[in-house]
Scaffold this active site. Structure first.
Site, PDB file in Angstrom:
ATOM      1  N   SER A  92       0.826  -1.200   0.000  1.00 35.71           N
ATOM      2  CA  SER A  92       0.000   0.000   0.000  1.00 35.71           C
ATOM      3  C   SER A  92       0.871   1.265   0.000  1.00 35.71           C
ATOM      4  O   SER A  92       1.894   1.323   0.670  1.00 35.71           O
ATOM      5  CB  SER A  92      -0.888  -0.009   1.241  1.00 35.71           C
ATOM      6  OG  SER A  92      -1.635   1.176   1.306  1.00 35.71           O
ATOM      7  N   GLY A 107       2.061  10.958   4.967  1.00 37.15           N
ATOM      8  CA  GLY A 107       1.003  11.268   5.932  1.00 37.15           C
ATOM      9  C   GLY A 107      -0.391  10.931   5.439  1.00 37.15           C
ATOM     10  O   GLY A 107      -1.349  11.660   5.700  1.00 37.15           O
ATOM     11  N   ASN A 163      -6.263  -0.669   2.193  1.00 41.19           N
ATOM     12  CA  ASN A 163      -5.480  -0.412   3.395  1.00 41.19           C
ATOM     13  C   ASN A 163      -6.242   0.631   4.225  1.00 41.19           C
ATOM     14  O   ASN A 163      -6.505   1.736   3.766  1.00 41.19           O
ATOM     15  CB  ASN A 163      -4.092   0.092   2.961  1.00 41.19           C
ATOM     16  CG  ASN A 163      -3.189   0.410   4.119  1.00 41.19           C
ATOM     17  OD1 ASN A 163      -3.287   1.485   4.705  1.00 41.19           O
ATOM     18  ND2 ASN A 163      -2.288  -0.486   4.445  1.00 41.19           N
ATOM     19  N   ASN A 173      -4.143  -0.937   8.895  1.00 45.09           N
ATOM     20  CA  ASN A 173      -2.830  -0.313   9.035  1.00 45.09           C
ATOM     21  C   ASN A 173      -2.717   0.318  10.422  1.00 45.09           C
ATOM     22  O   ASN A 173      -3.236   1.400  10.663  1.00 45.09           O
ATOM     23  CB  ASN A 173      -2.654   0.743   7.934  1.00 45.09           C
ATOM     24  CG  ASN A 173      -1.269   1.351   7.925  1.00 45.09           C
ATOM     25  OD1 ASN A 173      -0.445   1.057   8.793  1.00 45.09           O
ATOM     26  ND2 ASN A 173      -1.010   2.205   6.957  1.00 45.09           N
ATOM     27  N   CYS A 192       1.283   3.244  10.478  1.00 43.19           N
ATOM     28  CA  CYS A 192       1.787   4.392   9.716  1.00 43.19           C
ATOM     29  C   CYS A 192       2.574   5.318  10.644  1.00 43.19           C
ATOM     30  O   CYS A 192       2.031   5.818  11.630  1.00 43.19           O
ATOM     31  CB  CYS A 192       0.646   5.175   9.068  1.00 43.19           C
ATOM     32  SG  CYS A 192       1.283   6.633   8.212  1.00 43.19           S
ATOM     33  N   LYS A 231      -1.521  -5.027   9.514  1.00 43.19           N
ATOM     34  CA  LYS A 231      -0.153  -4.648   9.120  1.00 43.19           C
ATOM     35  C   LYS A 231       0.605  -4.068  10.311  1.00 43.19           C
ATOM     36  O   LYS A 231       0.192  -3.056  10.889  1.00 43.19           O
ATOM     37  CB  LYS A 231      -0.197  -3.627   7.974  1.00 43.19           C
ATOM     38  CG  LYS A 231       1.190  -3.246   7.437  1.00 43.19           C
ATOM     39  CD  LYS A 231       1.072  -2.402   6.179  1.00 43.19           C
ATOM     40  CE  LYS A 231       2.415  -2.024   5.598  1.00 43.19           C
ATOM     41  NZ  LYS A 231       2.273  -1.241   4.347  1.00 43.19           N
ATOM     42  N   THR A 243       8.697  -0.145  -2.336  1.00 40.34           N
ATOM     43  CA  THR A 243       9.569   0.888  -2.902  1.00 40.34           C
ATOM     44  C   THR A 243      10.111   0.528  -4.290  1.00 40.34           C
ATOM     45  O   THR A 243      10.315   1.412  -5.126  1.00 40.34           O
ATOM     46  CB  THR A 243      10.724   1.140  -1.904  1.00 40.34           C
ATOM     47  OG1 THR A 243      10.136   1.541  -0.664  1.00 40.34           O
ATOM     48  CG2 THR A 243      11.662   2.234  -2.370  1.00 40.34           C
TER      49      THR A 243
END
Lengths: 258, 303
Positions: free
Chosen positions: B21, B72, B99, B127, B130, B165, B266
């Site tokens: 995500s 964010g 997510n 999630n 974060c 997660k 990534t």
């Protein structure tokens, strides 16, 4: 054209001055139309320290030869590595990315303002605008005489005006000190690319003349195609990705305090 | 051609490669580059109950073999998602997973309830990790009691596959994993990013507007692998591994460590076609060693 990721072949890599290189890249597949202001995201080969791709404005496209070129200013390890590329080496690139400038109409009077390596998108922009039949004026700014490149090539495409910070060539000072920008000379539109403070100053003068101004931003980005959401700029309708909703913005859409 | 099918609870994936995500938009951004339907599943950008503008620029710093981000959770909120994005991604034949983020348990629950109604969304990824939001996010994933509580409440509101997660920014990730499993998580995905920072020595200021951000990329892979290995031994539910996977060899390490599936994050930024290359590479690996199914290497680390 659709976005594509592929290897391109270096057909030339010409050193223009102490820190600028013009890198010409050949595509195996036929290039689609690339709009002035769009960019290409290059994976720097053989540079493990350069983790992410590096974005470059498209400087020029030659559809007959199926090449595109980018202007590389050596500022760090990645761009230094690109400056060393030799003919026939391959580089992986994603292109064309982002939205380009609004092209002028025939007989419109336009001013292209480029500062430093920000002159890169102005070559293809000047070329296409001239082909359309616009009255093209080009204002180029740099720190010093030795930093000015490609003045002759720009002169073939329009009227060129020069500034240097130290006065070693053209008008002394920043582009914003040049009369072609300061005197309201009836431009239909001003296009600008360079450092942020310069673009803001150019935008402010254009606004005071009531002239539309488009700027090309170069925020740092990880992907270049709208998924990392790192390159945002504040606009009147919220944060927008410079890579997909720019890099070219009409200044009136940005939240700049000018 | 080896059998690449894996099961995450009730969810059958045609192969074990998913996207992480926040690195794959809503999938459509990749349509120019790849056939998204070839992926095991895609995970949409983190969604919240309400519109979030995210953090100020700069949000990214390139670091050795990786990057920091401080986005964010910029997103337009669940109403916009349902109205504009959901119809568009419903075209995909592969699984699309949302997510889910919140700054309070109530927000997580309301969002899970809304997504529960969406026919074409077979799973959510909760999630609780974060690192880039001031309220909620990682606060839930780094506190055992809060992780338990949010999982328990969302479980009551959501009846499809629930993936949780985890954050790596904890002292013992296995404890958190066991806790969320006990509260009804059907699967555990890990890891989210590590909290890190970068300083510009010319300006003597932080590079990121938020000072700290989440570190991802190959720099974190060895730690991610260790954590996946630990969690896979601690829980019975399927584990989805991620953290710096750049190629098929990296992915295979995660399977051997105990991951049933992997997420690619990534690496998508650098090569938008990397996920398909990884699927191909996993298949070649299995063929090379005459292994008939991907499931035969999951957790098969030889000691």
């Amino acid at each position: 054209m659709k976005k594509t990721v592929c290897d391109l072949t270096v057909t030339s890599n010409i050193q223009l001055n102490h820190d600028n290189y013009l890198l010409r890249l050949h595509a195996d597949k036929k290039l689609g139309k690339i709009i002035p202001g769009q960019f290409v995201n290059i994976l720097v080969p053989g540079s493990p320290g350069t983790f992410l791709r590096r974005p470059f404005s498209v400087f020029d496209v030659n559809y007959d030869e199926n090449t595109l070129s980018v202007l590389v200013k050596t500022v760090g390890g990645g761009t230094h590595k690109l400056s060393l590329l030799e003919i026939n080496q391959r580089v992986n690139a994603i292109f064309p990315l982002g939205n380009g400038f609004s092209l002028p109409q025939k007989q419109e009077k336009i001013l292209l303002v480029g500062g430093g390596v920000g002159i890169a998108p102005m070559m293809i922009m000047a070329k296409e605008s001239k082909e359309i039949g616009a009255d093209v004026h080009i204002l180029l700014g740099a720190q010093s005489r030795r930093d000015h490149i490609l003045i002759d090539q720009f002169s073939e495409l329009g009227s060129v005006y020069i500034t240097t910070d130290d006065g070693s060539l053209g008008t002394k000072g920043f582009v914003t000190h040049h009369p072609v920008l300061n005197n309201n000379e009836g431009f239909n539109r001003v296009y600008c690319c360079g450092p942020d403070p310069m673009m803001k100053a150019v935008a402010k003068i254009s606004k005071s003349h009531g002239t539309e101004c488009e700027v090309s931003l170069e925020n740092t980005m990880a992907c270049g195609f709208g998924v990392c959401l790192c390159c945002v700029t504040k606009t009147k309708s919220g944060n927008k990705c410079v890579c997909t909703e720019g890099p070219v913005f009409n200044v009136k859409d940005l939240s700049w305090q000018i | 051609m080896a059998d690449l099918k894996v099961k995450i609870h009730n969810l059958e994936l045609k192969n074990p490669v998913m996207t992480a995500s926040g690195t794959f938009g809503n999938g459509t951004e990749f349509d120019d580059f790849i056939d998204v339907n070839q992926l095991g599943a895609i995970l949409c950008k983190g969604t919240t109950l309400h519109n979030r503008e995210g953090n100020d620029y700069p949000r990214m710093a390139e670091t050795p073999s990786g990057m920091l981000n401080a986005v964010g959770l910029q997103n337009k909120g669940v109403d916009y998602f349902i109205e504009h994005i959901y119809p568009e991604i419903s075209k995909y034949s592969t699984h699309v997973i949302i997510n889910v983020n919140g700054s309070s348990i109530e927000e997580y629950v309301s969002l899970a309830e809304r997504i529960n109604e969406l026919e074409n969304i077979p799973a959510i990824e909760l999630n609780i990790s974060c690192p880039n939001v001031k309220e909620g996010g990682m606060a839930f994933g780094t506190n055992l009691k809060m992780a338990e509580q949010v999982t328990r409440e969302v479980r009551k509101a959501y009846n499809k596959t629930l993936i949780v997660k985890l954050s790596p920014n904890v002292t013992c990730i296995s404890d958190i994993a066991r806790a969320v499993e006990a509260q009804g998580a059907d699967s555990i995905s890990l890891i989210n990013t590590f909290l890190g920072m970068a300083i510009n020595i010319e300006t003597q200021r932080p590079v990121l507007s938020t000072i700290t951000g989440g570190l991802s990329g190959p720099a974190i892979k060895p730690i991610a692998l260790r954590m996946v290995w630990q969690v896979a031994q601690a829980v019975k539910v399927p584990v989805i591994g991620m953290g710096g996977i750049m190629n098929a060899a990296d992915a295979i390490e995660f399977f051997l460590a105990g991951a049933t599936a992997v997420q690619i994050g990534t690496a998508n930024f650098i090569d938008p076609t990397v996920t398909l290359k990884i699927i191909e590479g996993i298949n070649s690996y299995l063929d090379k060693y005459n292994i008939s199914s991907i499931n035969d290497i999951v957790g098969k680390l030889q000691m």
